[in-house]
Design an enzyme around this catalytic site. Structure first.
Site, PDB file in Angstrom:
ATOM      1  N   TYR A 143       0.817  -1.280  -0.031  1.00 20.41           N
ATOM      2  CA  TYR A 143       0.101  -0.032  -0.011  1.00 20.41           C
ATOM      3  C   TYR A 143       0.873   1.250  -0.108  1.00 20.41           C
ATOM      4  CZ  TYR A 143      -3.561   3.233   0.944  1.00 20.41           C
ATOM      5  OH  TYR A 143      -4.486   4.306   1.136  1.00 20.41           O
ATOM      6  N   PHE A 158      -6.941  21.182 -25.290  1.00 23.52           N
ATOM      7  CA  PHE A 158      -7.382  19.983 -25.328  1.00 23.52           C
ATOM      8  C   PHE A 158      -8.595  19.933 -24.282  1.00 23.52           C
ATOM      9  CE2 PHE A 158      -7.432  15.626 -24.273  1.00 23.52           C
ATOM     10  CZ  PHE A 158      -7.872  15.011 -25.527  1.00 23.52           C
ATOM     11  N   THR A 159      -9.327  19.029 -24.917  1.00 25.56           N
ATOM     12  CA  THR A 159     -10.700  18.861 -23.928  1.00 25.56           C
ATOM     13  C   THR A 159     -10.674  18.668 -22.378  1.00 25.56           C
ATOM     14  OG1 THR A 159     -10.649  16.261 -24.448  1.00 25.56           O
ATOM     15  CG2 THR A 159     -11.983  18.017 -25.932  1.00 25.56           C
ATOM     16  N   ASP A 197       2.469  19.359 -21.568  1.00 27.99           N
ATOM     17  CA  ASP A 197       1.355  18.224 -21.587  1.00 27.99           C
ATOM     18  C   ASP A 197       2.515  17.277 -22.382  1.00 27.99           C
ATOM     19  OD1 ASP A 197      -0.027  16.281 -22.486  1.00 27.99           O
ATOM     20  OD2 ASP A 197      -1.715  17.426 -23.131  1.00 27.99           O
ATOM     21  N   LYS A 217      -0.211   6.580 -23.344  1.00 27.25           N
ATOM     22  CA  LYS A 217       0.263   6.846 -24.894  1.00 27.25           C
ATOM     23  C   LYS A 217       1.716   6.337 -25.104  1.00 27.25           C
ATOM     24  CE  LYS A 217      -3.491   9.788 -24.513  1.00 27.25           C
ATOM     25  NZ  LYS A 217      -4.026   9.971 -23.582  1.00 27.25           N
ATOM     26  N   ARG A 256     -13.588  15.298 -33.739  1.00 24.25           N
ATOM     27  CA  ARG A 256     -12.767  16.368 -33.059  1.00 24.25           C
ATOM     28  C   ARG A 256     -13.197  17.777 -33.685  1.00 24.25           C
ATOM     29  NH1 ARG A 256     -12.158  15.249 -28.343  1.00 24.25           N
ATOM     30  NH2 ARG A 256     -10.523  13.720 -27.620  1.00 24.25           N
ATOM     31  N   PHE A 307     -18.772  15.476 -25.519  1.00 23.54           N
ATOM     32  CA  PHE A 307     -18.510  14.405 -26.752  1.00 23.54           C
ATOM     33  C   PHE A 307     -18.516  13.073 -26.326  1.00 23.54           C
ATOM     34  CE2 PHE A 307     -14.541  15.858 -25.051  1.00 23.54           C
ATOM     35  CZ  PHE A 307     -13.897  14.668 -25.016  1.00 23.54           C
TER      36      PHE A 307
END
Length: 456
Positions: free
Chosen positions: A71, A123-124, A214, A257, A381, A448
């Site tokens: 933990y 970006f969203t 980012d 990614k 998009r 979206f």
């Protein structure tokens, strides 16, 4: 163009099948013409996203068996920490369940209500967290990024004149930080040059403004620098990545990614005080600072995957496979965003569906039509993803109205790209049959993902 063969052998496979067109039409209707609401079993080739859809390597799977699920104080966390410190150069790392968790932490730590966050295109989810914490996002990407047909390098660069103007008009003390995306997703996966990163750093440092990247597709960005920016052709991907981050105060990272995993992310920073606050906050939202909502095995896979992503043979194939699809579509006259970026081919829905207005949601309708006609899942998009202005309630109206064909890493072959291209080329030949859509259910936040539509 030389398209390299896959630099890997396939050890495990998942069977897929194409359901008949009439069934695909029914499934699309049931999903409210929103590709996010389709069931994966009904999809032949899934290009919805490259986030968490990667194929992991044998070494990553072996690492999963070495998960330390303590933990607190997991050995896998320390492996991840050492790896990120070595490759990125940041002093501190806070793991999170995915990139969105890191965005949430950074926004709460760095933003005071009424401040501005400037960046190279929104970006969203990133903008959502920024606005939720009281910031106003200001787009300072170069104007060329909004021109789908303009084929020039480094369309993701920040416009330094726009940044200076913002500083002059609002005051440096009112700018929470600069959010620099490498690469710029919604511009078509466009990279940022090293020269621009360096210049942004010099300007912000002179005014005491923090810069956070980012970093989600930082390895792809590094490949473009090696390929296209003078002076970097003989540097390794790892060397380029390390220099990129030397011009930042920290970063958010979705490991789903470029870390080649299915779940995970982290927040990095150099500031000791911010790190102390981040450790307190992560306990509230994610978990202990040594696991951040992740199992030990997932941190181990992320550490291994990040190092694998730095291999030149991997990233060359990854970018050129995407480029292969883009080149094939372009050769057939299908309008795409140029140049092709690192993670996806973006169809230019404005030109593809020039008979539809933006209020008829051409990108949303095109994505639905692609699934019905080809069995391929893609993503809107455009105006739907852009959402509404928090003050006026009016639609944000992005200049780019696109459909994203996002290629998962180490999953599909060139033959799959051929199937995708052939289906879309055929659809383009009767593009006038694509009809406009309207909302029948519009969520208030990040619409979206779960909105539903019907034909006008």
């Amino acid at each position: 163009m030389n398209y390299p063969a896959e630099p890997f052998r396939i050890k495990s496979v998942e069977t897929v099948s194409m359901i008949p067109r009439d069934e695909r039409l029914k499934k699309m209707q049931e999903a409210g013409y929103n590709t996010f609401l389709l069931n994966s079993k009904d999809i032949y080739i899934d290009l919805l996203t490259d986030s968490g859809t990667n194929a992991m390597s044998d070494k990553q799977w072996a690492g999963m068996m070495m998960g330390d699920e303590a933990y607190a104080g997991s050995e896998n966390f320390y492996h991840l920490e050492r790896t990120v410190q070595e490759l990125f150069g940041f002093k501190h790392i806070v793991p999170t369940h995915q990139g969105r968790g890191a965005e949430n932490l950074l926004s709460q730590l760095a933003i005071k209500p009424g401040q501005y966050v400037a960046g190279n295109m929104y970006f969203t989810t990133t903008r959502y967290h920024q606005e939720k914490n009281g910031a106003v996002f200001v787009d300072i990407v170069r104007d060329e990024a909004h021109d789908a047909g303009l084929n020039i390098a480094f369309k993701g660069d920040i416009d330094l004149k726009k940044l200076q103007k913002l500083i002059d008009e609002k005051g440096a003390e009112n700018i929470a930080y600069i959010c620099l995306a490498v690469t710029v997703n919604l511009a078509g996966g466009q990279p940022v040059s090293m020269a621009n990163m360096r210049a942004v750093r010099e300007l912000t440092e002179a005014h005491g403004i923090k810069v956070f990247y980012d970093a989600t597709r930082c390895v792809e960005n590094a490949y473009f620098i090696k390929e296209q920016e003078q002076g970097f052709e003989n540097k390794s991907i790892a060397e380029i990545v390390h220099e990129m981050f030397s011009y930042a105060d920290g970063c958010t990272m979705s490991g789903k990614k470029d870390c080649l995993v299915n779940i995970g992310g982290f927040l990095c920073m150099n500031d000791d005080e911010m790190f102390s606050s981040a450790k307190e906050l992560v306990v509230v939202y994610e978990g202990m600072p040594s696991y951040g909502g992740l199992a030990g095995r997932d941190m181990e896979a992320m550490a291994i995957g990040l190092r694998e992503a730095m291999q030149y043979e991997y990233i060359e194939h990854r970018v050129k496979q995407v480029r292969y699809l883009g080149d094939k579509l372009k050769a057939a006259g299908v309008p795409i965003v140029e140049p092709v970026g690192g993670h996806a081919v973006f169809l230019d829905a404005r030109r593809f569906c020039e008979h539809l207005t933006q209020d008829e949601f051409p990108a949303q309708s095109l994505a639905a039509s692609i699934y019905v006609e080809t069995g391929v899942r893609s993503m809107e998009r455009g105006i739907i993803s852009a959402g509404r202005n928090n003050v006026t309630g009016e639609h944000h109206r992005p200049k780019l109205e696109t459909v994203r064909l996002t290629i998962p890493r180490r999953v599909y072959t060139y033959a799959h790209m051929d199937v995708v291209a052939d289906g879309i080329i055929k659809l383009y030949q009767h593009k006038e049959d694509i009809r406009g859509l309207k909302f029948i259910y519009e969520p208030k936040q990040l619409r979206f993902f779960t909105a539903r539509f019907d034909y006008i």
